[in-house]
Design a protein around this motif. Structure first.
Motif, PDB file in Angstrom:
ATOM      1  N   PRO B 194       0.789  -1.230   0.000  1.00  0.00           N
ATOM      2  CA  PRO B 194       0.000   0.000   0.000  1.00  0.00           C
ATOM      3  C   PRO B 194       0.825   1.285   0.000  1.00  0.00           C
ATOM      4  N   ASP B 195       1.992   1.295  -0.643  1.00  0.00           N
ATOM      5  CA  ASP B 195       2.717   2.560  -0.714  1.00  0.00           C
ATOM      6  C   ASP B 195       2.643   3.131  -2.128  1.00  0.00           C
ATOM      7  N   GLU B 196       2.842   4.431  -2.172  1.00  0.00           N
ATOM      8  CA  GLU B 196       2.578   5.149  -3.411  1.00  0.00           C
ATOM      9  C   GLU B 196       3.426   4.640  -4.577  1.00  0.00           C
ATOM     10  N   MET B 197       4.708   4.379  -4.311  1.00  0.00           N
ATOM     11  CA  MET B 197       5.588   3.931  -5.401  1.00  0.00           C
ATOM     12  C   MET B 197       5.144   2.595  -5.960  1.00  0.00           C
ATOM     13  N   ALA B 198       4.822   1.663  -5.059  1.00  0.00           N
ATOM     14  CA  ALA B 198       4.405   0.329  -5.498  1.00  0.00           C
ATOM     15  C   ALA B 198       3.091   0.417  -6.266  1.00  0.00           C
ATOM     16  N   VAL B 222      -4.103  -5.390  -2.592  1.00  0.00           N
ATOM     17  CA  VAL B 222      -3.168  -4.573  -1.830  1.00  0.00           C
ATOM     18  C   VAL B 222      -2.885  -5.324  -0.537  1.00  0.00           C
ATOM     19  N   ASN B 223      -1.652  -5.713  -0.365  1.00  0.00           N
ATOM     20  CA  ASN B 223      -1.297  -6.573   0.759  1.00  0.00           C
ATOM     21  C   ASN B 223      -0.656  -5.761   1.894  1.00  0.00           C
ATOM     22  N   ALA B 272      -2.860   6.573  -0.564  1.00  0.00           N
ATOM     23  CA  ALA B 272      -2.359   5.794  -1.702  1.00  0.00           C
ATOM     24  C   ALA B 272      -3.392   4.761  -2.151  1.00  0.00           C
ATOM     25  N   VAL B 273      -4.021   4.087  -1.185  1.00  0.00           N
ATOM     26  CA  VAL B 273      -5.009   3.055  -1.525  1.00  0.00           C
ATOM     27  C   VAL B 273      -6.255   3.692  -2.163  1.00  0.00           C
TER      28      VAL B 273
END
Lengths: 372, 316
Positions: B194-198, B222-223, B272-273
């Protein structure tokens, strides 16, 4: 380490934040006043944006550092960034070592060449080194930071280029094309039939066209083989020089730490200067001991669905990751006991998004020692 | 929720490195098993991460029961080619000799895509397997697939082989496998953290996949979202509540520091999510909670598997 490296190569498995760390090391170099280049492979678009570049190109592009004044950092050096395009690099190499443009075209249009250059595992790693060599020769950077392709095993980076060279120089495939000429290389006369059987099997399985393509590929490649081989030697010599240092980027997860230990155990077989580990994405602890146990006591007095209870449970869960992180880092240190190995720790960015250069500066400051 | 995953015969689970593909493949398998399916878990690496979750000792290339109607197989490309040769050269003595030659070792490491084709081709054989009553033996086949970046070349293996081999049985084999991969029976599940880059990377990968049109992307998972259960992000609320409960100023401050730090992170994560949910309208986005560090991997997979049930049964 007192010596100042001219090249820093970051290896590591996927998901550990290698590209971010490579960029941060580049930033650390620029902050120290060095003329720096970061070479990266397939970076997240987000990271390019964070460096103020819309899209990275196959040639060095300056990162606008003016905004660093916002983060209270004086600008001393410079920072360029580029992305590595495997195919273009490989194509250029073919053109360079072919005796004529016609011969180069013959190879570039060969379907087996497409496979070798594009899809064979290892061509990316090999071309990263090739490009590094080229850039090192043609530009006068004080420091070049190389971000290597993501792999399931970090050691692939060291083994893959040799596999590629082996393929290209392999007598075996040449033998396949003219089986009768060098059949003795099998060495066991009595069993010669079995390999012959494979050849027969292959011919019936793959058809004639591919055999023709292979023949063409290898005969054309003979032409530039010596150039290629001496080039590979020079690249290997560069990688072995004390001016080039390797770091492994890892993260505090079981898999990543196991991989780091594994990498360390076999990298000694390669002629590289392994300088240390950079442990990235470390969770900072949320609690001190007293507050942690108090938090636990409060939880036990609250209803299951109380928002305070849920939040406290999650803070404790996250805090337990931080504790777990420390245990994993300790296990890595216990397994790799060498005075020569440096450790750098980089925390997860909790309070800022990776939206601007200032964040990169924060990470860079923790990695300053890498610059020497 | 729509039963997005039912009717899919082969599910490829992919995502950036370290996002938890293996554990989520295991969780998916458990969920399908609970719904009365007969899942098969497939892993393409010799290091058996997925196999280790279930603590099973499986021979490479051999289907091994985890329990009744729940099977695991490890298909590392090197084993797959050896097995293939073994079947082609019926005489075991000869095949053993062939596989042990230097020639074979060179050839198998350099032959254009054959190893990978045979490995992916094994999926085709597994998909075709039926029991005595003619029902699929494995349904669905869940593949712990290579990470993003390596995934598209992986599913394009048959296509690349077809580009090279224009005639012959290898070509036919590649066409067959390519036909399966490009059918509606195959589908991709993408895992992200759940991070912006990923998430940005996941969205880029989604674009790349949709430009290929098949296999279709069925869901994004989203893990490890620590903010999943959090409804109130305002730290003022917690300050007031703690004021009422905790007597000691020092320990209250200590807890509030933790809450504030946590909320900074949770707020970023939620943002982000939310961004991902806004950007993805056509397929389900499933956000899974972070499950503590203390449990073993199988227990984590079991807890997570419940979240997949709606995608399989269609129940809310």
């Amino acid at each position: 380490m007192n010596e100042q490296p001219e090249v820093i190569v970051c290896v590591g498995t996927g998901g550990v934040g290698k590209t971010t760390i490579s960029s941060a090391i580049g930033m650390a170099g620029a902050l120290r006043g060095k003329k720096t280049l970061v070479m990266t492979i397939d970076p997240a678009k987000r990271l390019a944006q964070s460096m103020g570049i819309r899209e990275l190109k196959n040639v060095p592009t300056p990162v606008p550092l003016r905004s660093l004044q916002q983060c209270g950092q004086p600008i001393r050096g410079s920072l360029d960034a580029m992305i590595l395009e495997t195919q273009t690099t490989f194509d250029n190499l073919i053109r360079k070592y072919s005796s004529s443009p016609q011969k180069a075209d013959a190879i570039l249009n060969n379907s087996y060449y497409h496979y070798v250059s594009g899809e064979l595992a290892g061509s990316e790693d090999y071309m990263a080194m090739e490009k590094l060599y080229e850039i090192k020769k043609e530009y006068d950077y004080d420091l070049i930071v190389v971000d290597t392709p993501p792999a399931r095993h970090a050691i692939n980076f060291l083994t893959a280029p040799n596999r590629l060279i082996q393929l290209i120089s392999s007598g075996v495939l040449k033998w396949l094309i003219r089986p009768s000429a060098s059949v003795s290389m099998i060495g066991f006369n009595i069993l010669n039939r079995a390999p012959q059987k494979i050849v027969k099997l292959l011919k019936s399985y793959v058809g004639l066209e591919i055999v023709e393509d292979l023949t063409e590929f290898f005969s054309e490649f003979n032409d530039l083989y010596s150039g290629f081989k001496s080039r590979a030697k020079e690249v290997n010599a560069l990688l072995a020089s004390p001016r080039v240092q390797f770091y492994m980027v890892t993260a505090p997860t079981r898999d990543a730490v196991d991989e780091a230990i594994y990498f360390y155990s076999i990298m000694k077989e390669y002629e590289i200067n392994f300088a240390g580990f950079i442990v990235n994405k470390i969770h900072p602890p949320l609690y001190n001991d007293a507050a942690r146990s108090k938090s636990g006591r409060i939880i036990s007095t609250l209803d299951q669905d109380d928002p305070l209870r849920i939040t406290l449970e999650e803070t404790l869960a996250m805090d337990s990751i931080a504790i777990n992180d420390q245990a994993l880092i300790a296990s890595l240190r216990a397994k790799v006991r060498s005075q020569k190995i440096q450790y750098y720790l980089s925390s997860l960015i909790m309070d800022r998004e990776l939206t601007n250069l200032c964040t990169l500066v924060t990470i860079a400051q923790a990695l300053d020692g890498v610059i020497g | 929720m729509k039963e997005t995953l039912s009717g899919k015969r082969v599910l490829f689970v992919t995502g950036k490195g370290g996002v938890g593909k293996s554990i989520l493949s295991a969780a998916l398998g458990l969920s399908f098993r609970r719904a009365g399916h007969r899942p098969l878990l497939v892993e393409f690496y010799p290091d058996k991460r997925l196999g280790n979750i279930f603590n099973i000792k499986a021979q490479p290339y051999q289907e091994t029961a985890i329990e009744k109607d729940f099977t695991y197989i490890n298909i590392s490309p090197a084993d797959a080619l050896a097995e293939y040769i073994r079947r082609q050269l019926v005489l075991d003595v000869i095949s053993k000799f062939v596989i042990n030659t230097k020639f074979y070792r060179h050839f198998s490491s350099t032959a254009p895509g054959l190893k990978e084709l045979v490995a992916v081709g094994k999926l085709y054989d597994l998909e075709k397997k039926r029991d005595d009553e003619g029902t699929s033996l494995y349904d669905p086949i869940i593949v712990d697939a290579p990470q993003l970046g390596k995934f598209v070349p992986f599913i394009r293996t048959p296509r690349s082989v077809m580009d090279m081999f224009r005639i012959g049985p290898v070509r036919k084999e590649a066409e067959k496998v390519n036909g399966l991969i490009l059918s509606n029976r195959c589908s991709v599940i993408m895992v992200s953290t759940p991070d912006e880059m990923a998430i940005t990377e996941a969205l880029e990968a989604k674009k790349e996949l949709s430009s290929m049109s098949k296999p279709a992307l069925s869901a994004i998972i989203v893990n490890m979202a620590v903010s999943n259960r959090i409804s109130i992000t305002d730290t003022g609320y917690y300050a007031t509540r703690l004021q009422e409960i905790a007597g000691n100023q020092a320990s209250r401050d200590g807890i509030m520091d933790a809450v504030k730090m946590f909320m900074t992170y949770a707020t970023m994560e939620k943002k982000a999510v939310r961004g991902l949910n806004d950007a993805v309208q056509d397929i389900p986005v499933l956000t899974l909670p972070f499950i503590g560090m203390d449990d073993d991997e199988l227990s984590i997979a079991e807890s997570l598997s419940a979240h997949f049930d709606p995608l399989i049964t269609g129940a809310p």
